[in-house]
Design a protein around this motif. Structure first.
Motif, PDB file in Angstrom:
ATOM      1  N   UNK A  48       3.744  -1.165 -18.645  1.00 38.48           N
ATOM      2  CA  UNK A  48       4.250  -2.522 -18.302  1.00 38.48           C
ATOM      3  C   UNK A  48       3.171  -3.357 -18.562  1.00 38.48           C
ATOM      4  N   UNK A  49       3.522  -4.747 -18.669  1.00 38.28           N
ATOM      5  CA  UNK A  49       2.723  -5.931 -18.951  1.00 38.28           C
ATOM      6  C   UNK A  49       2.130  -6.435 -17.546  1.00 38.28           C
ATOM      7  N   UNK A  50       2.886  -6.113 -16.485  1.00 35.88           N
ATOM      8  CA  UNK A  50       2.225  -6.055 -15.275  1.00 35.88           C
ATOM      9  C   UNK A  50       2.424  -5.006 -14.434  1.00 35.88           C
ATOM     10  N   UNK A  51       1.455  -4.364 -13.913  1.00 38.15           N
ATOM     11  CA  UNK A  51       1.577  -3.325 -12.754  1.00 38.15           C
ATOM     12  C   UNK A  51       0.804  -3.453 -11.503  1.00 38.15           C
ATOM     13  N   UNK A  52       1.747  -3.621 -10.544  1.00 37.87           N
ATOM     14  CA  UNK A  52       1.047  -4.000  -9.357  1.00 37.87           C
ATOM     15  C   UNK A  52       1.238  -2.763  -8.620  1.00 37.87           C
ATOM     16  N   UNK A  53       0.111  -2.313  -7.937  1.00 39.05           N
ATOM     17  CA  UNK A  53       0.516  -0.936  -7.149  1.00 39.05           C
ATOM     18  C   UNK A  53      -0.215  -0.967  -5.760  1.00 39.05           C
ATOM     19  N   UNK A  54       0.505  -0.802  -4.697  1.00 35.60           N
ATOM     20  CA  UNK A  54      -0.327  -0.797  -3.266  1.00 35.60           C
ATOM     21  C   UNK A  54      -1.076  -1.984  -2.931  1.00 35.60           C
ATOM     22  N   UNK A  55      -0.580  -3.037  -3.427  1.00 31.33           N
ATOM     23  CA  UNK A  55      -1.599  -4.298  -3.256  1.00 31.33           C
ATOM     24  C   UNK A  55      -1.376  -4.976  -1.833  1.00 31.33           C
ATOM     25  N   UNK A  56      -2.288  -4.970  -1.187  1.00 28.93           N
ATOM     26  CA  UNK A  56      -2.258  -5.497   0.072  1.00 28.93           C
ATOM     27  C   UNK A  56      -3.412  -6.555   0.488  1.00 28.93           C
ATOM     28  N   UNK A  57      -2.871  -7.461   1.139  1.00 31.17           N
ATOM     29  CA  UNK A  57      -3.780  -8.647   1.518  1.00 31.17           C
ATOM     30  C   UNK A  57      -3.608  -9.067   2.805  1.00 31.17           C
ATOM     31  N   UNK A  58      -4.714  -9.197   3.475  1.00 31.07           N
ATOM     32  CA  UNK A  58      -4.642  -9.518   5.091  1.00 31.07           C
ATOM     33  C   UNK A  58      -5.466 -10.919   5.253  1.00 31.07           C
ATOM     34  N   UNK A  59      -4.877 -11.784   6.034  1.00 28.47           N
ATOM     35  CA  UNK A  59      -5.646 -12.864   6.637  1.00 28.47           C
ATOM     36  C   UNK A  59      -5.710 -12.743   7.863  1.00 28.47           C
ATOM     37  N   UNK A  60      -6.931 -12.347   8.452  1.00 30.46           N
ATOM     38  CA  UNK A  60      -7.486 -12.507   9.850  1.00 30.46           C
ATOM     39  C   UNK A  60      -6.540 -11.500  10.604  1.00 30.46           C
ATOM     40  N   UNK A  61      -6.104 -10.307  10.140  1.00 33.77           N
ATOM     41  CA  UNK A  61      -5.354  -9.626  10.891  1.00 33.77           C
ATOM     42  C   UNK A  61      -3.995  -9.751  10.628  1.00 33.77           C
ATOM     43  N   UNK A  62      -3.276 -10.608  10.022  1.00 29.40           N
ATOM     44  CA  UNK A  62      -2.042 -10.897   9.599  1.00 29.40           C
ATOM     45  C   UNK A  62      -1.977 -10.332   8.200  1.00 29.40           C
ATOM     46  N   UNK A  63      -0.797  -9.382   8.101  1.00 31.41           N
ATOM     47  CA  UNK A  63      -0.724  -8.678   6.705  1.00 31.41           C
ATOM     48  C   UNK A  63       0.086  -9.554   5.998  1.00 31.41           C
ATOM     49  N   UNK A  64      -0.567 -10.114   4.998  1.00 33.77           N
ATOM     50  CA  UNK A  64       0.485 -11.181   4.069  1.00 33.77           C
ATOM     51  C   UNK A  64       1.207 -10.238   2.857  1.00 33.77           C
ATOM     52  N   UNK A  65       0.467  -9.286   2.450  1.00 35.11           N
ATOM     53  CA  UNK A  65       0.939  -8.395   1.516  1.00 35.11           C
ATOM     54  C   UNK A  65       0.785  -7.036   2.039  1.00 35.11           C
ATOM     55  N   UNK A  66       1.836  -6.417   1.801  1.00 36.66           N
ATOM     56  CA  UNK A  66       1.966  -5.034   2.701  1.00 36.66           C
ATOM     57  C   UNK A  66       2.203  -3.765   1.564  1.00 36.66           C
ATOM     58  N   UNK A  67       1.469  -3.243   0.859  1.00 37.16           N
ATOM     59  CA  UNK A  67       1.561  -2.179  -0.350  1.00 37.16           C
ATOM     60  C   UNK A  67       2.692  -2.684  -1.258  1.00 37.16           C
ATOM     61  N   UNK A  68       2.526  -3.760  -1.797  1.00 40.36           N
ATOM     62  CA  UNK A  68       3.482  -4.195  -2.835  1.00 40.36           C
ATOM     63  C   UNK A  68       3.203  -3.519  -4.300  1.00 40.36           C
ATOM     64  N   UNK A  69       4.529  -3.064  -4.597  1.00 40.76           N
ATOM     65  CA  UNK A  69       4.468  -2.283  -5.828  1.00 40.76           C
ATOM     66  C   UNK A  69       5.345  -3.030  -6.683  1.00 40.76           C
TER      67      UNK A  69
END
Lengths: 270, 239
Positions: free
Chosen positions: A5-26
């Motif tokens: 794929x041109x873009x493959x995102x796997x298990x992407x997670x991002x938290x801001x001070x405890x708030x989960x903004x991205x939760x295991x994005x595929x």
């Protein structure tokens, strides 16, 4: 459909001070596809785009652009290796992004906006970069606006300059953050035309939007995001006609009702 | 007792020498102070708490101590580390140190006043942080920098009078010498006051021209708003 794929995102997670903004994005985006990313505001759509350009550093997970890892990679033996700033910067031109507010550089002409990064980042000669810039701006219908500063351009024109600026870097993938929201409603059709013309030359695109109608008429596939997760992803027609996920169903209902309300209030005589 | 500027006739060369040194010292301290100030401002913007703490300490230390004390600490402190330099060099360095803290704040505030998207769009397209600063941020903040930097430079030029207390023969030092020889303090200091005034006016006018030139160079390109500009000039005036 090609293998990588041109873009493959796997298990992407991002938290801001405890708030989960991205939760295991595929998410996988294949060459030539237009994927629309929809969802209620605050669901993490824009955070995802910012992570894909490494303007925000995801806490976990992996991004691959045309087979090349961005930011960090999984080495044999399960070791995660972080990339240096230089490595990340080297891959960045491959991902073009058009910001919601465009963020053109106001001290340069439209053409210079498109030329400068080519010379600075890709090391192209000025003549070559200018040739490419003129070609792109002309193709986007801005041949007579090239010497203007962004302040002297309309919203739609600014957007097309921003598109040209990103395209000049020969990206493998283009990201659009709410391409319709900073423009007058009557320009939505124009944006649609521009993005379709990009699709016509085989550009792969990921478009964040909350306008369902826009997403439906543009995209091949639609991904629905809520609370930092991609809940449903599939061909646009299927998603619009038969959403499986209850939250997506209620979101679509809500948005469609909203549309009807705004329409009736806008034309009370009809 | 009457006002008699004629007593100064023999001493003009001395006063002009002093004025010339004041100009040289101020110019050198401006260049050095600005270079250090830009470096401090850029370090302060590096993500993470360490750079912010270090630069914060630097700026706050220098801003919270009277210049004359900074000068004495440097002047009497250097011999302790085995460094002996002419007073004029030490004085210039101390002046640059003092000014650099304020220049750093001016530059940092100007960068922060620029919409974040400007830097981010440059980074996202692949420019390094320094390239983004150079091609996108710097050209847009130049004009904002001129008025507060002028204020600070004028303050610094006037503050250079303090160097007389470590025997740097600049304008104030010479005026004390002339006063001792002529016993005409009012005439001497009135003359010196007008020389300082003249230097300040020349600097201010030069800065106005510079601002206009930078202004036309980036005509139609404003990324900031009035409130930010106002804030920046207030920051500089706090000196």
């Amino acid at each position: 459909m090609s293998a990588t794929p041109v873009l493959r995102v796997s298990a992407l997670t991002k938290r801001f001070r405890g708030v989960t903004a991205l939760d295991q994005v595929y998410l996988d985006v294949y060459a030539g596809q237009i994927v629309a990313l929809i969802g209620p505001s605050g669901c993490g759509k824009s955070t995802l785009l910012r992570c894909l350009t490494w303007l925000e550093q995801p806490d976990d997970g992996f991004i691959e652009v045309a087979g090349k890892p961005l930011g960090r990679e999984l080495m044999p033996g399960g070791v995660v290796r972080r990339h240096s700033r230089r490595q990340i910067d080297a891959l960045r031109p491959r991902i073009g992004i058009v910001f919601q507010q465009f963020h053109l550089w106001p001290h340069m002409t439209a053409l210079e906006n498109v030329v400068r990064a080519q010379t600075v980042v890709l090391g192209r000669s000025r003549a070559e970069a200018t040739r490419r810039g003129v070609e792109l701006l002309t193709r986007l219908g801005l041949a007579d606006r090239m010497d203007r500063h962004p302040d002297a351009l309309s919203g739609g024109q600014k957007q097309r300059v921003a598109i040209a600026r990103a395209l000049a870097m020969d990206p493998a993938l283009m990201l659009f953050d709410e391409p319709t929201s900073a423009l007058d409603p009557e320009l939505v059709g124009e944006v649609l035309t521009v993005l379709r013309s990009l699709a016509g030359i085989g550009m792969t695109m990921l478009v964040v939007t909350h306008e369902i109608g826009f997403a439906a008429s543009l995209a091949d596939r639609i991904a629905f995001m809520d609370h930092g997760r991609i809940l449903e992803e599939g061909p646009a027609r299927d998603i619009m006609a038969a959403p499986k996920e209850p939250r997506l169903r209620s979101f679509l209902d809500l948005v469609r009702t909203d549309h009807r309300i705004t329409r009736t209030t806008a034309n009370p005589t009809e | 007792m009457h006002f008699d500027p004629a007593v100064l006739v023999d001493y003009w060369p001395l006063l002009l020498q002093g004025a010339w040194l004041t100009l040289q010292v101020s110019a050198a301290a401006f260049v050095m102070g600005y270079v250090v100030g830009i470096a401090i401002a850029l370090i302060a913007l590096v993500p993470g708490w360490v750079p912010r703490l270090v630069t914060g300490l630097y700026v706050e230390t220098l801003r919270n101590i009277p210049f004359i004390i900074i000068l004495f600490v440097v002047y009497y402190g250097l011999p302790f580390s085995g460094i002996r330099l002419p007073a004029v060099l030490v004085g210039t360095a101390a002046l640059a140190l003092f000014a650099s803290a304020y220049y750093a704040e001016i530059v940092r505030a100007a960068i922060l006043a620029l919409p974040r998207g400007q830097f981010e769009s440059a980074r996202a397209i692949g420019m390094s942080p320094m390239s983004a600063m150079r091609h996108v941020v710097a050209p847009q903040i130049l004009r904002t920098l001129v008025p507060p930097s002028t204020n600070m430079t004028l303050t610094m030029m006037k503050e250079s009078a303090v160097l007389s207390s470590i025997t740097v023969p600049e304008l104030t030092y010479q005026s004390l010498v002339v006063q001792g020889n002529t016993f005409a303090p009012f005439e001497v200091f009135a003359a010196v006051a007008s020389i300082y005034w003249l230097i300040a006016v020349v600097i201010a006018e030069a800065s106005r021209r510079l601002e206009r030139r930078v202004g036309t160079a980036q005509a139609g390109a404003s990324g900031r708003n009035r409130i930010a500009d106002r804030y920046l000039s207030l920051v500089a005036r706090r000196t």
